[in-house]
Design a protein around this motif. Structure first.
Motif, PDB file in Angstrom:
ATOM      1  N   ILE A   1       1.133  -0.921   0.281  1.00  0.00           N
ATOM      2  CA  ILE A   1      -0.001   0.397  -0.506  1.00  0.00           C
ATOM      3  C   ILE A   1       0.632   1.517  -0.143  1.00  0.00           C
ATOM      4  O   ILE A   1       0.785   2.717  -0.364  1.00  0.00           O
TER       5      ILE A   1
ATOM      6  N   TRP B   1       1.816   1.735  -3.770  1.00  0.00           N
ATOM      7  CA  TRP B   1       0.710   2.362  -4.135  1.00  0.00           C
ATOM      8  C   TRP B   1       1.298   3.763  -4.735  1.00  0.00           C
ATOM      9  O   TRP B   1       0.858   4.175  -5.247  1.00  0.00           O
ATOM     10  N   CYS B   2       0.585   4.185  -3.027  1.00  0.00           N
ATOM     11  CA  CYS B   2       0.652   5.394  -2.761  1.00  0.00           C
ATOM     12  C   CYS B   2       1.566   6.197  -3.038  1.00  0.00           C
ATOM     13  O   CYS B   2       1.622   7.190  -3.939  1.00  0.00           O
TER      14      CYS B   2
ATOM     15  N   TYR C   1      -0.180  -1.627  -8.735  1.00  0.00           N
ATOM     16  CA  TYR C   1      -2.047  -2.169  -8.165  1.00  0.00           C
ATOM     17  C   TYR C   1      -2.004  -3.433  -8.124  1.00  0.00           C
ATOM     18  O   TYR C   1      -1.916  -3.991  -7.252  1.00  0.00           O
TER      19      TYR C   1
ATOM     20  N   PHE D   1      -9.285   0.363  -4.381  1.00  0.00           N
ATOM     21  CA  PHE D   1      -7.343   1.135  -5.278  1.00  0.00           C
ATOM     22  C   PHE D   1      -7.577   0.825  -6.715  1.00  0.00           C
ATOM     23  O   PHE D   1      -6.963   1.294  -6.977  1.00  0.00           O
TER      24      PHE D   1
ATOM     25  N   CYS E   1      -9.576   3.625  -8.003  1.00  0.00           N
ATOM     26  CA  CYS E   1      -8.534   4.780  -8.241  1.00  0.00           C
ATOM     27  C   CYS E   1      -6.934   4.483  -9.030  1.00  0.00           C
ATOM     28  O   CYS E   1      -6.761   5.411 -10.172  1.00  0.00           O
ATOM     29  N   THR E   2      -6.143   3.550  -9.240  1.00  0.00           N
ATOM     30  CA  THR E   2      -6.115   3.442 -10.437  1.00  0.00           C
ATOM     31  C   THR E   2      -6.313   3.649 -12.032  1.00  0.00           C
ATOM     32  O   THR E   2      -5.229   4.266 -13.414  1.00  0.00           O
TER      33      THR E   2
END
Length: 259
Positions: A100, A103-104, A134, A164, A167-168
């Motif tokens: 995570i 990814w952020c 992701y 997620f 959002c990606t």
């Protein structure tokens, strides 16, 4: 065990005929590699069948040899499990936290480059890095879920992962739209800053999203124009996706919902 039984039956029926063993063995090898990312057990099944066919081709196929293979497989499984749990223990939560954060970081890199007005190719490259992040996140979260194949009613883990994924997707749209309109970043500075703050908040929370029992599909306090098709819509949807992770409640039935 199933692979040994099927392989023994197939090898006994074929009788070491090379013109049958070779294409059948090639098909089993293909299926073993094909199912490797999906199911390790299925891969092992086809490998066991291939070994049985190979033994029959060499003329050394015996039930005792296949029993020995089964015993060795069991010993290897026990030894591997012992090493994984005792010598090199790595909790799923630790791996998921790292995924995570990565990814952020990739999302923040993309947004930062968009704010600077970076060229289109660089933005696309950042979005590809976010896609890879992701996939790593999905792989890290997989042990927490059940029935990842043929899912009809996604549980909390898959719902959270879907946020997620959404959002990606919208971050990819932002990169594509801004690469087509290099002057647009100045118009979206406030939205980019908001998304950076949300991404930072998600990074701090980490794997807790996958362990908290709550609805991640709750509507958010946003109403978006459906006629817009630009980077601004993408940035809005990135914010919507991230805010769904922090939705405090589910609205009553019949209450107006945003997009």
């Amino acid at each position: 065990l199933a692979g040994i039984v099927v392989g023994l039956a197939a090898a006994s029926a074929i009788g070491g005929t090379v013109y049958i063993v070779l294409p059948l063995g090639a098909a089993c090898i293909f299926l073993a590699f094909y199912f490797l990312p999906v199911s390790y057990a299925t891969m092992t099944f086809f490998v066991s069948v291939v070994l049985s066919l190979a033994y029959s081709l060499l003329g050394v196929l015996t039930p005792q040899l296949l029993e020995l293979r089964l015993e060795e497989t069991l010993v290897g499984s026990v030894a591997g499990a012992a090493v994984a749990f005792v010598v090199f223990p790595t909790k799923t939560r630790t791996t998921l936290d790292a995924a995570i954060r990565n990814w952020c970081d990739k999302l923040s890199d993309l947004l930062e480059e968009a704010r600077r007005g970076t060229s289109g190719l660089d933005l696309v490259s950042r979005s590809q890095a976010l896609d890879r992040a992701y996939r790593e996140l999905a792989a890290a979260a997989k042990p927490l879920g059940v029935s990842w194949q043929l899912v009809t009613r996604p549980g909390h883990v898959r719902q959270t992962l879907a946020v997620f994924m959404g959002c990606t997707y919208w971050a990819r749209i932002v990169a594509r739209k801004m690469s087509q309109d290099p002057e647009s970043p100045n118009d979206f500075a406030a939205q980019i800053e908001e998304n950076l703050k949300l991404a930072s908040k998600v990074r701090e929370t980490g794997a807790d999203y996958f362990y908290r029992s709550r609805s991640v599909a709750a509507p958010v306090e946003r109403h978006l124009p459906v006629s817009r098709d630009d980077a601004g819509l993408g940035l809005e949807m990135v914010a919507v996706s991230l805010e769904r992770l922090h939705s405090p409640r589910v609205r009553p039935a019949g209450e107006e919902r945003g997009l």
